[in-house]
Design an enzyme around this catalytic site. Structure first.
Site, PDB file in Angstrom:
ATOM      1  N   TYR A   1       0.864  -1.236   0.058  1.00 35.13           N
ATOM      2  CA  TYR A   1      -0.188  -0.034   0.018  1.00 35.13           C
ATOM      3  C   TYR A   1       0.907   1.227  -0.131  1.00 35.13           C
ATOM      4  CZ  TYR A   1      -4.539   1.962  -0.103  1.00 35.13           C
ATOM      5  OH  TYR A   1      -5.989   2.267  -0.350  1.00 35.13           O
TER       6      TYR A   1
ATOM      7  N   HIS B   1       7.538   5.222   1.365  1.00 39.69           N
ATOM      8  CA  HIS B   1       7.925   4.011   0.841  1.00 39.69           C
ATOM      9  C   HIS B   1       8.749   4.617  -0.590  1.00 39.69           C
ATOM     10  CE1 HIS B   1       4.072   2.159   2.506  1.00 39.69           C
ATOM     11  NE2 HIS B   1       5.195   1.673   3.125  1.00 39.69           N
TER      12      HIS B   1
ATOM     13  N   SER C   1       1.683   7.383   6.085  1.00 41.53           N
ATOM     14  CA  SER C   1       1.398   5.894   6.721  1.00 41.53           C
ATOM     15  C   SER C   1       0.209   5.219   6.045  1.00 41.53           C
ATOM     16  CB  SER C   1       1.042   6.113   8.319  1.00 41.53           C
ATOM     17  OG  SER C   1       0.353   4.792   8.620  1.00 41.53           O
ATOM     18  N   SER C   2       0.632   3.887   5.811  1.00 35.31           N
ATOM     19  CA  SER C   2      -0.760   3.117   4.926  1.00 35.31           C
ATOM     20  C   SER C   2      -1.727   3.201   5.816  1.00 35.31           C
ATOM     21  CB  SER C   2       0.131   1.773   4.705  1.00 35.31           C
ATOM     22  OG  SER C   2       1.127   1.711   4.062  1.00 35.31           O
TER      23      SER C   2
HETATM   24  P1  AMP Z   1       5.616  -0.448   6.276  1.00 37.76           P
HETATM   25  O1  AMP Z   1       5.018  -0.601   4.929  1.00 37.76           O
HETATM   26  O2  AMP Z   1       4.729   0.403   7.063  1.00 37.76           O
HETATM   27  O3  AMP Z   1       6.009  -1.551   6.964  1.00 37.76           O
HETATM   28  O4  AMP Z   1       6.755   0.565   5.966  1.00 37.76           O
HETATM   29  C1  AMP Z   1       7.964   0.089   5.265  1.00 37.76           C
HETATM   30  C2  AMP Z   1       9.072   1.099   5.342  1.00 37.76           C
HETATM   31  O5  AMP Z   1       8.705   2.418   4.893  1.00 37.76           O
HETATM   32  C3  AMP Z   1       9.763   1.164   6.821  1.00 37.76           C
HETATM   33  O6  AMP Z   1      11.213   1.223   6.784  1.00 37.76           O
HETATM   34  C4  AMP Z   1       8.923   2.453   7.099  1.00 37.76           C
HETATM   35  O7  AMP Z   1       9.650   2.889   8.325  1.00 37.76           O
HETATM   36  C5  AMP Z   1       9.181   3.308   5.873  1.00 37.76           C
HETATM   37  N1  AMP Z   1       8.248   4.337   6.092  1.00 37.76           N
HETATM   38  C6  AMP Z   1       6.847   4.361   6.191  1.00 37.76           C
HETATM   39  N2  AMP Z   1       6.077   5.500   6.534  1.00 37.76           N
HETATM   40  C7  AMP Z   1       7.147   6.240   6.011  1.00 37.76           C
HETATM   41  C8  AMP Z   1       7.158   7.417   5.950  1.00 37.76           C
HETATM   42  N3  AMP Z   1       6.211   8.482   5.999  1.00 37.76           N
HETATM   43  N4  AMP Z   1       8.523   8.354   5.645  1.00 37.76           N
HETATM   44  C9  AMP Z   1       9.579   7.684   5.500  1.00 37.76           C
HETATM   45  N5  AMP Z   1       9.686   6.214   5.673  1.00 37.76           N
HETATM   46  C10 AMP Z   1       8.319   5.823   5.749  1.00 37.76           C
END
Ligand code: AMP
Length: 283
Positions: A34, A39, A187-188
């Site tokens: 997502y 990301h 955030s997703s």
């Molecule tokens: P997730 O899909 O939420 O598990 O996130 C995957 C990666 O993306 C992780 O390393 C998160 O820390 C990073 N991430 C998620 N949201 C953000 C954001 N707003 N800014 C920078 N990195 C992010």
């Protein structure tokens, strides 16, 4: 189009060839999909710094508690694939649960000394799930560099410790948090928020700005800053509960006097949505 793999042995073969025959450096961005601009920032860094970029999309059941949002976590592999194509991703890895946790699976990694507090206190078992899946993914992809967002600051620290303690041959590259124009960290999970809830979610960024301004003006007492941020956050009607709101040094140790580079860390509930965020204090 990025090549999409669902099977471990297939992606291993493919990357093994690139690594040996073409001496390609491999950058890796683990995600739960997502995809959003946060990301994308990780992916763009990887594409710039490596010959080959691998993105994994896997909603890891092992890092969700029984009452958490595993089943309703947003998923859209077609959209994610299109975004990856646009950014020049070479390989997508989207395994099934059976592939990652086949029957009889029974080995878990716990990183101690850092996972007992903050997220670890409110999400028991969460970091065990994270560390286990990250180590598995590192073993599958064998990247030279792996990209993690500061948005999940404690997770970044846990992964850095995992790599150091277990001598993993990968460089962890932190990437700054990407925010919407109004300051809300991407955030997703933001899709869960109604318009009214989103306004209350902005209390987080307002509190960070407040604390940043107060420290710049000379206030260094962490307890005072925390109290003021808490008051500001609680003035927003849809903030239901604050799990934690604290100021630590860069290694997550609580501080009394704030210094440059310290972190404000917060987790709170807006309606039924749990949000986490953090801020690096600049003096
Ligand atoms: P997730 O899909 O939420 O598990 O996130 C995957 C990666 O993306 C992780 O390393 C998160 O820390 C990073 N991430 C998620 N949201 C953000 C954001 N707003 N800014 C920078 N990195 C992010």
């Amino acid at each position: 189009m990025p090549l999409l793999f669902e099977r471990i042995k297939d992606i291993r073969n493919h990357l093994g060839r690139l690594r040996c025959d073409e001496k390609a450096s491999i950058g890796f961005v683990p995600t739960m999909g997502y995809l959003h601009e946060g990301h994308k920032a990780l992916i763009k860094n990887s594409v710039l710094q490596n010959d080959v970029t691998v993105v994994s999309i896997y909603v890891n059941p092992a890092q969700f508690g029984p009452d958490e949002d595993y089943h309703r976590y947003p998923r859209d592999i077609d959209r994610d694939t299109a975004i990856c194509e646009e950014l020049g991703v070479d390989v997508l890895f989207a395994p099934t649960d059976r592939e990652m946790y086949p029957e009889g699976f029974g080995t878990y990694v716990s990183v101690s000394g850092i996972t007992e507090v903050l997220e670890g206190e409110f999400r028991p078992g969460h970091f065990r799930g994270v560390a286990t899946v990250v180590l598995k993914l590192f073993n599958i992809v064998q990247p030279d560099r792996a990209y993690f967002g500061e948005k999940d600051y404690q997770q970044l620290k846990v992964v850095e410790k995992l790599v150091k303690d277990l001598n993993l041959p990968v460089q962890i590259v932190p990437v700054e948090t990407v925010r919407d124009k109004d300051g809300l960290a991407l955030s997703s999970r933001n899709v869960y928020l109604s318009d009214k809830e989103r306004v209350s979610a902005l209390s987080i960024y307002r509190a960070f700005q407040h604390a940043q301004r107060r420290t710049s003006e000379g206030e260094r007492r962490a307890d005072v800053l925390i109290r003021e941020m808490e008051e500001l956050i609680r003035s927003y009607p849809l903030v239901r509960k604050i799990d934690y709101l604290t100021i630590t040094d860069p290694d997550l140790q609580p501080v009394e006097e704030v210094r440059d580079g310290d972190r404000i860390l917060v987790a709170l509930w807006v309606g039924d949505t749990r949000l986490i965020d953090n801020w690096r204090i600049k003096l």
